[in-house]
Design a protein around this motif. Structure first.
Motif, short mmCIF file in Angstrom:
data_model
loop_
_atom_site.label_atom_id
_atom_site.label_comp_id
_atom_site.label_asym_id
_atom_site.label_seq_id
_atom_site.Cartn_x
_atom_site.Cartn_y
_atom_site.Cartn_z
N UNK A 1 0.83 -1.21 0.00
CA UNK A 1 0.00 0.00 0.00
C UNK A 1 0.86 1.25 0.00
N UNK A 2 0.36 2.28 -0.69
CA UNK A 2 1.02 3.57 -0.68
C UNK A 2 -0.09 4.58 -0.36
N UNK A 3 0.14 5.46 0.61
CA UNK A 3 -0.89 6.38 1.10
C UNK A 3 -2.17 5.62 1.45
N UNK A 4 -2.02 4.42 1.96
CA UNK A 4 -3.20 3.64 2.37
C UNK A 4 -3.97 3.01 1.23
N UNK A 5 -3.43 3.10 0.00
CA UNK A 5 -4.17 2.54 -1.14
C UNK A 5 -3.41 1.39 -1.77
N UNK A 6 -4.15 0.41 -2.27
CA UNK A 6 -3.48 -0.67 -3.02
C UNK A 6 -3.05 -0.10 -4.38
N UNK A 7 -2.27 -0.88 -5.12
CA UNK A 7 -1.77 -0.36 -6.41
C UNK A 7 -2.95 -0.02 -7.34
N UNK A 8 -3.93 -0.90 -7.35
CA UNK A 8 -5.11 -0.69 -8.19
C UNK A 8 -5.79 0.63 -7.81
N UNK A 9 -6.06 0.80 -6.51
CA UNK A 9 -6.74 2.02 -6.06
C UNK A 9 -5.90 3.26 -6.32
#
Ligand code: PFF
Length: 452
Positions: free
Chosen positions: A373-381
């Motif tokens: 996760x980056x900034x709380x988001x998965x790669x897709x998101x």
């Protein structure tokens, strides 16, 4: 590349159907109903329509005129019209957005392939838990990647055939078929018992739900759905003939796109409301979890209706996704082909390989790579957020500023009136929307959201 070697669309109807093919996609049938469900029904639709008319159509015409005037792919168009300036970054961001979008878009498109095949094999005749089915499928380490790759290869196959023989021919067959399927599906949905409740939900506005988040969502959705800001339309317009009426084309594309989105609502909500206990507020699961429950119920009461309804619905999704993936693919293919003098086939191969590579990470972010996760988001998101919420509105704003403030008005008028041959009564309004309304609206909604 010399102009004489550049491809062109062969007919006006081809131009409209190819552009509408880019616009009509998962955004209309998957994303739009999710957002309507989450943001309170008709109030969202009204805000969305305002975004289309006030922001979408003027920016779309701008993209068209930039593409046709420059006669170049998006990545080079701004350099042609304003050599040596920083405006070229709009085009470059367009190219980057297009392959980021394609990378995650092809993943969802792959899911629709799996559902199409499963429904053809009679998945809805069996009693099963569709939440479990969906979760197992998207978290599988192989299947979603495999379907994404198949989808990318289908797209690749059409792209290498070229503009006239690939994109235009395909759009001319697929778009009418798609509209026909939608009409059949609306009839199927309305024939479900209790469907009237769904219509009520769709048509009754709840303005208490309209917050700045809802407005940003509606704007992001309008831009995504009309394929604005990523250079697809600019690239397609570089293949337009000189006699194409840019306003008429933009109006027709906006109309077809909005009609399909609203009809998708007419297909989904009456069907969902016909089954007690199902929620219209199911987010992205609406099409992959909620609807399968509806299809199953329909299958058990009238088997042929359940079978036809489900199969046609997923065929519709696959076709809609395919007409959009080819437009996303074309942006980078044309850029590589023209900028680096690669053959079209080689350029397409590069694009396909990049997207399969990035798409694999996106496909696995529902399972194996779910914890990345980056900034709380998965790669897709993250890909979805960066493109749909950041790049699209920002590029849209700069396109409006470029045409409204920077570009020589002689060029703008010349393009929209086809060298003075067309009378455009609302030209003044068009420039006003581009100069003031679009930048101020997009900028303030955007900043308001970022400061939260
Ligand atoms: N407009 C497409 C849809 O609604 O699904 C998605 C899309 C295609 C977005 C092309 C952006 C684009 F450039």
């Amino acid at each position: 590349m010399s102009d004489s070697r550049r491809a062109n669309f062969g007919s006006k109807i081809g131009i409209i159907l190819a552009s509408a093919g880019s616009a009509v996609g998962l955004g209309n049938i998957w994303r739009f109903p999710c957002q309507v469900g989450e943001n309170g029904g008709a109030a969202f639709i009204l805000v969305y329509l305002c975004c289309i008319v006030l922001l979408g159509i003027p920016v779309m015409v701008s993209e068209f005129l930039i593409g046709r005037r420059s006669h170049a792919n998006t990545g080079s168009a701004y350099e042609v019209l304003s050599p040596g300036t920083q405006w070229k970054w709009i085009g470059i961001f367009g190219v980057i957005s297009s392959f980021l979008i394609l990378s995650y878009y092809a993943v969802v498109a792959g899911w629709t392939l799996e559902y199409m095949i499963a429904s053809a094999a009679g998945m809805f005749s069996k009693n099963q838990d569709f939440t479990l089915f969906f979760n197992n499928f998207v978290s599988d380490p192989v299947k979603p990647v495999m379907y994404m790759v198949i989808f990318m290869l289908l797209t690749h196959f059409i792209i290498v055939k070229g503009v006239k023989d690939g994109i235009e021919k395909f759009s001319k067959v697929m778009m009418p078929l798609l509209l026909l399927i939608i009409c059949v599906l609306v009839v199927c949905s309305f024939s479900m018992p209790g469907s009237i409740e769904g219509l009520r939900f769709l048509l009754k506005p709840d303005f208490s739900k309209v917050t700045s988040k809802v407005i940003l969502d509606a704007m992001g959705q309008a831009f995504f759905s009309m394929s604005i800001g990523m250079g697809c339309l600019c690239t397609y317009a570089s293949y337009f003939t000189k006699d194409a009426n840019l306003f008429k084309t933009a109006g027709s594309v906006a109309l077809i796109d909005t009609l399909v989105a609203v009809m998708a609502g007419f297909i989904i909500f009456p069907a969902v409301f016909s089954v007690p206990g199902l929620s219209a507020n199911a987010g992205p699961g609406l099409v992959f979890v909620t609807l399968p429950n509806v299809f199953q119920l329909a299958f058990h009461s009238v088997p042929w209706l359940g079978y036809l309804f489900s199969l046609m619905f997923y065929i519709l999704l696959v076709l809609a996704a395919l007409t959009s993936t080819i437009s996303l693919h074309e942006v980078t293919t044309a850029f590589l082909h023209e900028k680096f003098n690669m053959s079209r086939r080689k350029a397409a191969c590069c694009m396909t390989a990049i997207c399969i590579f990035l798409g694999t990470f996106c496909a696995l972010s529902f399972g194996m790579l779910g914890s990345w996760k980056l900034f709380g988001m998965t790669i897709f998101d993250l890909f979805d957020f960066v493109t749909a919420k950041l790049f699209l509105p920002l590029c849209g704003m700069f396109i409006a500023i470029f045409t409204g403030w920077y570009l020589d008005k002689k060029i703008v008028r010349d393009e929209v009136t086809n060298g003075g041959r067309l009378h455009i009564g609302f030209y003044g309004l068009f420039i006003f929307l581009l100069k003031f309304v679009a930048p101020i609206c997009i900028g303030s909604i955007f900043i308001n959201e970022l400061l939260k």
